[in-house]
Scaffold this motif. Sequence first.
Motif, short mmCIF file in Angstrom:
data_model
loop_
_atom_site.label_atom_id
_atom_site.label_comp_id
_atom_site.label_asym_id
_atom_site.label_seq_id
_atom_site.Cartn_x
_atom_site.Cartn_y
_atom_site.Cartn_z
N GLU B 153 0.86 -1.17 0.00
CA GLU B 153 0.00 0.00 0.00
C GLU B 153 0.90 1.23 0.00
O GLU B 153 1.85 1.30 0.78
CB GLU B 153 -0.84 -0.02 1.27
CG GLU B 153 -2.18 0.61 1.11
CD GLU B 153 -3.04 0.38 2.35
OE1 GLU B 153 -4.23 0.14 2.20
OE2 GLU B 153 -2.50 0.46 3.47
N ARG B 155 1.58 5.15 0.73
CA ARG B 155 1.02 6.10 1.68
C ARG B 155 1.38 7.52 1.24
O ARG B 155 2.53 7.83 0.93
CB ARG B 155 1.63 5.82 3.06
CG ARG B 155 1.00 6.58 4.20
CD ARG B 155 1.54 6.05 5.52
NE ARG B 155 0.86 6.69 6.64
CZ ARG B 155 1.22 7.88 7.12
NH1 ARG B 155 2.25 8.53 6.59
NH2 ARG B 155 0.55 8.41 8.13
N GLU B 157 0.80 11.46 2.57
CA GLU B 157 0.26 12.25 3.67
C GLU B 157 0.23 13.72 3.29
O GLU B 157 1.19 14.27 2.73
CB GLU B 157 1.12 12.05 4.92
CG GLU B 157 0.46 12.64 6.14
CD GLU B 157 1.26 12.40 7.41
OE1 GLU B 157 2.15 11.53 7.39
OE2 GLU B 157 1.00 13.10 8.39
N VAL B 164 -4.55 11.36 5.27
CA VAL B 164 -3.63 10.41 4.64
C VAL B 164 -4.36 9.66 3.54
O VAL B 164 -5.50 9.25 3.71
CB VAL B 164 -3.10 9.39 5.68
CG1 VAL B 164 -2.04 8.51 5.04
CG2 VAL B 164 -2.53 10.12 6.88
N TYR B 166 -4.13 6.40 0.77
CA TYR B 166 -3.45 5.15 0.50
C TYR B 166 -3.86 4.69 -0.90
O TYR B 166 -5.02 4.82 -1.30
CB TYR B 166 -3.84 4.08 1.51
CG TYR B 166 -3.42 4.40 2.93
CD1 TYR B 166 -2.16 4.03 3.38
CD2 TYR B 166 -4.27 5.08 3.78
CE1 TYR B 166 -1.77 4.33 4.67
CE2 TYR B 166 -3.88 5.39 5.07
CZ TYR B 166 -2.63 5.01 5.51
OH TYR B 166 -2.23 5.31 6.77
#
Lengths: 554, 597
Positions: B153, B155, B157, B164, B166
């Motif tokens: 996954e 990420r 941010e 956040v 994903y």
Amino acid sequence: MMRRLFLLIFAIITSLPVCAVELPNNIDFDAVRDIPILEGGRHKPLDTFAGEAMREITGRWNFNKQDPLAYLFSFMISDEWLQEPLFRIDYLPLKEVLGVDSSAKHLSYNQIISNPGFKELIPQVSQKIEHGAKLNRLENEIATLYHKLILFQEVQSGEALTIVPPQGDDQEAAWLTINHAHGYSEEIQQSLQDAFTNLLAAVKANSGANFNNYGESLKQQLAQLNPTLYPPMIDVAREISYNHTRPFLRSWIFYLLSFLLFLFALYFKTNSKLYWTAMAVISIGFAYNTWGLILRSLVSHRPPVSNMYESVIFVGWGIILFALIFEFVYRERWFGVSASILGVGMLVLADILPFDPNIEPLVPVLRSNYWLIIHVLTITLSYSAFALAMGMAHINLGIYFYLPKRRDLLAKFSLFTYRVLQVGTVLLAAGTILGGVWAAESWGRFWGWDPKETWALISLLGYMAILHARHTNWIADFGTAVCSVIGFWLILMTWYGVNFVLATGLHSYGFGSGGGKYIIGYLLLETLFLVGVAYKYNMSSPPAPPAQVQEENA
Amino acid sequence: MTNFLNSIFRFLASLKLAVILLVGFAVLLGIATFYESSTSTEAAQRVIYKSAWFDFLLFFLGVNVFCAAMNRLPWNKRHAGFVITHLGIIIILIGSMITRQFGVEGQLVLQEGQAADSIQINESVFAVAAPRLNARKEFDPWFMNKGIPPGKELRYELDNTGIVCYIDDYLFNPRFIERVANHNPQPNPAVQIAIHQPGQSEGQMKEWLFANMSNRNQLNLGMAVIEFRQVQTAEELQTALEQPSSQEEAGPAGVVTLRNSEGQAIQTIPVKNLMSQPYAFEWEGKPYKVILRDFFPRAAVENNDLINRENGPMNPAIRFTLTSPDGDEDHLAFSEFPDLGSFHGSDPNKSGLTALFKYPKENFSKRENRAVILLDGDGKLHYRAASESGKWISGEVEIGSPFQTVWPAVNISVQQMLPNAQLTEEIVDAGENASGPHNNPVAHVRVEYNGKSVERYVSYNRPSSFSVGGEAVAVELGQKKYPLGFAVQLIDFQAPRYPGTNRPARFQSVVKLIDPEQQVEEERLVYMNNPLAYNRFLVYQSGYEEGRNGAPDVSIFSVAWAPGTSTIYVGSIILCMGMVLIYVTRRTPSIPIEKNE
């Protein structure tokens, strides 16, 4: 090669149907020849239109060696033409669809129009065209045939003759026909129709004098309708002279003659008169070739290299140009020999191959005469040089084959081939770069890996590889000759293959389809020839040492 | 060591390597053009011409050329042509590297009247923004080229916001595949029908119909509609299968609902109650009266007037007069077009009431090309089919075999019937070489904020707004924008034709160039071979599109800044001069003196 050519021409001529309808034989049609017509996006004389229409309908410009205008007018007065087998059908699956015998060559309008197979397919095809779907070969053939039928119908009814300029000053407006001259007063419309009816009556009566009278009066009436939209008569006259003097036909006949003379001049080495006669004859051919290209440029208002037909002729012209220059430098007969026969080949091919010789308006991308001249002429001239190198290489290989002992001849030819290759590579490099400059100036990028660009680069890399390999002694003189022949295949791919084989990219405009089988035939014959020569070369021992490399003292 | 380097240098400088490279490069390019012809220009550009290994190959070619030139040191006069030519090649390669590295190439698509001050470039960006928090961040979507390993996954941010994102899946050419299975806990009858039309050789068409899903219970074939419906009672089934007695015309039926200005229904009037006498009712203590004027089962507008067209398509409409304390007003309502004007005639709408007309679908379909498949309470299938011309047929459906319809040569059959159908949609990646349409790539995005999370597939170039934990988060995967520093406005797109034809002679755009800083505001004409040059950019006409009204009024420009071009020009001139110089000075085999024979 020549034999094949003649067989082909013979086959085409003999397959023409015999015409049962009598053509008006007392009329010379000169009175109407220079009536301007707006068709296909440009003004042209009726003479050109008749030729183009006949070529489209029957597939031949000079159908049965008659004046196309005679057919045009005869179509309008006689319904017997509906029964005449005018439409040539070659594609076998199409014959199957029509349910005709596979040996049948020509069908009549009525035969096709009443054909159940044709009637069934037409709606399908037109629906596909409407939706912008891609047509397969059969559907393409059907669509083409359908267009021919429609053109024939329009010619018969007079709807194709858009010879009446509309009122107003809109240069983009379509022209009108005699029967639908909207915008003009009743009297004018009536008098136009009367004049045309009289003209047709004269054709029916086969009366040359009447035709001339009525033709002249119609022409004058038309010219007075709207002078602002009428093209200058000098353009029209020029185009008629282009149509009738057949400059490219004349020029290849002279090239053929000079070929024979150069051969004699080779045999009788000491006779310099023979040589200069040959030079004079090839120059006459060259002059006709040049004149034809100039006339064509004047008619089309652009350099003569914007479709396949023009570029084949231009390459022929370039071959002769280089040969003349090299002949003046080296006084060797060989340039003349190979160039004259290549010139004949090019000019004859332009007529035989199904390239469209009509003068059509340019697509928007090409509309820049300045760059078209600089970039395209340079590139096309490089094709000429490579074609000449290919010709010289053939003679060179021929000598390996027949006179392997003549080291002197072989060394000479290596030099000649090499020299011509040099000219070609410089022109190809410059032309490719100039194409990049054009692209950079008008599209903001110098190089975009468009297929035509890429193939020009591939050709250049190929020839560079030959020149470098020659330098490393990887290939000797024999190898250079073989590679010059193979290198020309790259040129063929760049010139022809990108448009017909790959059919993608920015450069694939203005080049219809066809001629593939001739190219494949050429490649096969050439391969056989090379294999044969290479076999013989390897057999003849000891193999020729690499040519001595000396400082040239020129 | 020196020896080793020396031998590497000599290898790089060797003529033989040059020949191999020349031939190898030529072969590679040849293959590339055929690849382009069989796929597409975009694919060839991505896989070959714009790939990193192609760059490396060009660089290697440059190294070979450079070493070859250095190998001849010290140069003498003889080497002049050779050195100049190779210098030219190196300069051209450097120029193209400059353009590749620093250049900008993009597109500008403008509708007439529209202006833009940035271009879309051929590079992608993944952007996350929370407009209310005044936060925005761009990320490099490298997964578009390399893919996301399964189970992993990515990420992303958004700094200082707690938002956040994903991404756990990216599909280059997504296909949406529907699966139907019989494991729904709720009853949800579905039939799979197969249709075979003559003249369409592409086999048969299969489709699922769901009786209880209002958007999936019928299939419009254009010429006919096929519908799947559930009936509960025997009477209902009989009504549905029975040919209506009055074949001539469906009579007035349905319901008229009057609504106040807030859209609330204040009165519902069955049309049959209007038939013989006016209908009176009270609203807010005031008396109202409705008088039926006309009923049109097949309404059509002719000469600015509404008429009933005998053989026209079904289009039920009703016209009535509403008498209110404020006066009389005429109302017109269409059951198929509820949004079309409710009141009609010269009187203004004084009452503030609007009418909604609902005509029963059952009546409606009786003179339509419509086949209805009916599922009765016992789980048996029946059908009825009607044609516009009044033909009618009904019977039982046998699964797997075609049933008779009223339309010649259309073959319809029910392939299977599931009482508890469960419809699931699965998304798969067809890959870049799949046949069929090429869909926009999608990424599976999950946004987390305030302990809440929302997930969804986001399409390329389609910004998507997630509302998570009370915040609106804008997520976009799409083309990167590059600011021009000035604005271009399309005033007019023109395509003048060659006289008397539809063939365009050229495409041209009248644009307005706006640069507030330099106080430039002027009109320019842009057409092929005549680009607009401003600052460092070149704006050239590359195409057009037809706008909503079918007229070509959307102009497409390509915008480029190629900083290496002048370097390439210099290199080109040097290269050509060098080639000529070589040929003039190069040692060539001289013509041996001819021997007398």
